[in-house]
Design an enzyme around this catalytic site. Structure first.
Site, mmCIF file in Angstrom:
data_model
loop_
_atom_site.group_PDB
_atom_site.id
_atom_site.type_symbol
_atom_site.label_atom_id
_atom_site.label_comp_id
_atom_site.label_asym_id
_atom_site.label_seq_id
_atom_site.Cartn_x
_atom_site.Cartn_y
_atom_site.Cartn_z
ATOM 1 N N TYR A 116 38.197 40.008 37.848
ATOM 2 C CA TYR A 116 39.327 39.148 38.214
ATOM 3 C C TYR A 116 40.646 39.901 38.038
ATOM 4 O O TYR A 116 41.532 39.846 38.896
ATOM 5 C CB TYR A 116 39.299 37.891 37.353
ATOM 6 C CG TYR A 116 40.334 36.859 37.726
ATOM 7 C CD1 TYR A 116 40.343 36.267 38.983
ATOM 8 C CD2 TYR A 116 41.301 36.454 36.807
ATOM 9 C CE1 TYR A 116 41.283 35.313 39.323
ATOM 10 C CE2 TYR A 116 42.246 35.500 37.138
ATOM 11 C CZ TYR A 116 42.240 34.936 38.389
ATOM 12 O OH TYR A 116 43.178 33.987 38.728
ATOM 13 N N SER A 142 48.331 35.560 39.191
ATOM 14 C CA SER A 142 47.884 35.239 37.843
ATOM 15 C C SER A 142 48.531 36.214 36.882
ATOM 16 O O SER A 142 48.906 37.324 37.277
ATOM 17 C CB SER A 142 46.357 35.357 37.743
ATOM 18 O OG SER A 142 45.922 35.305 36.395
#
Length: 251
Positions: free
Chosen positions: A149, A136
């Protein structure tokens, strides 16, 4: 036997799109995920070019079962797509949920470690292996409310980079694909605990966020380059997103 590709997190979103695309590229796809009903539907759609294997990447035993199932197919394993992952919550660090952070680390980081460890020997034996890990843009850019995250994805990209250094000289490529804003059926919904309104607001006014098929296309591209070509990291965002905090929205 066709070359085998394993895709984790294949029951929806990027994983399912990748399984379809790799089957179209000629791989026999092992679609691995927890939700066996969705896997069964996916494999039925793909046809003879796919096999479903129930797998929870947070379980050593489940991952061992996946490795055994791949071996039983009898063909060369040439591609692993570490796609299983996800985000939970948007708490600031000061009130971060330990349970959510633990889950994100276990799925994104230790899940990648478990599956990579289990399948690396077969990838090396094939003589032309590739590991693609879906990370990501959170792997290199922190943002408010994303601490758990962001931390997990930073750790995951560190794992990938370290692996590339450690196996240099072996016939296995190590590729990282880092998407920005991708609209899928579940990612944002899961992050907001099932609140579809909050999930939808993430993409409000964005004309064309990326979709799962865009990332599947990138994964297939990286995996089908000549074996001497290693794409270390590929960052992909929609044209409307210049950075984590810079998104053009049409009112």
């Amino acid at each position: 036997m066709q070359n085998i590709a394993v895709v984790t997190g294949a029951s929806s979103g990027i994983g399912a799109a990748t399984a379809r695309r790799l089957a179209a590229e000629g791989f026999h796809v092992v679609a691995a995920a927890r939700r066996v009903d969705r896997l069964a539907a996916l494999v039925k759609e793909i046809g003879e070019g796919a096999t479903a294997v129930a797998c929870d990447v947070t379980s050593d035993e489940s991952v061992a079962t996946l490795a055994t199932a791949v071996e039983a197919l009898g063909g060369p394993l040439t591609l692993l797509v570490n796609n299983a992952g996800g985000a939970r919550g948007v708490d600031p660090v000061a009130s971060g949920s330990i349970d959510d952070w633990q889950w994100m680390y276990d799925v994104n980081v230790l899940g990648t470690l478990r599956v990579t460890k289990a399948l690396l020997p077969a990838l090396e034996t094939s003589g032309a292996g590739t590991i693609v890990t879906v990370g990501s843009t959170a792997a290199f850019t922190p943002y408010e409310g994303g601490g758990g995250y962001v931390a997990a994805k930073h750790a995951q990209t560190a794992l990938v980079g370290t692996l590339r250094l450690e196996i240099v000289g072996k016939p296995v490529r190590v590729v990282e694909v880092d998407p920005g804003m991708v609209r899928t059926d579940e990612f944002a919904v899961n992050r907001f605990g099932g609140d579809t309104a909050k999930a939808g607001a993430v993409y409000a006014g964005v004309k064309e966020p990326l979709v799962a098929e865009d990332i599947a296309d990138i994964i297939a591209f990286a995996a089908t380059r000549p074996q001497h070509v290693n794409i270390d990291r590929l960052v992909v965002r929609p044209i409307a997103q210049a950075a984590q905090h810079k998104v053009h929205r049409e009112l």
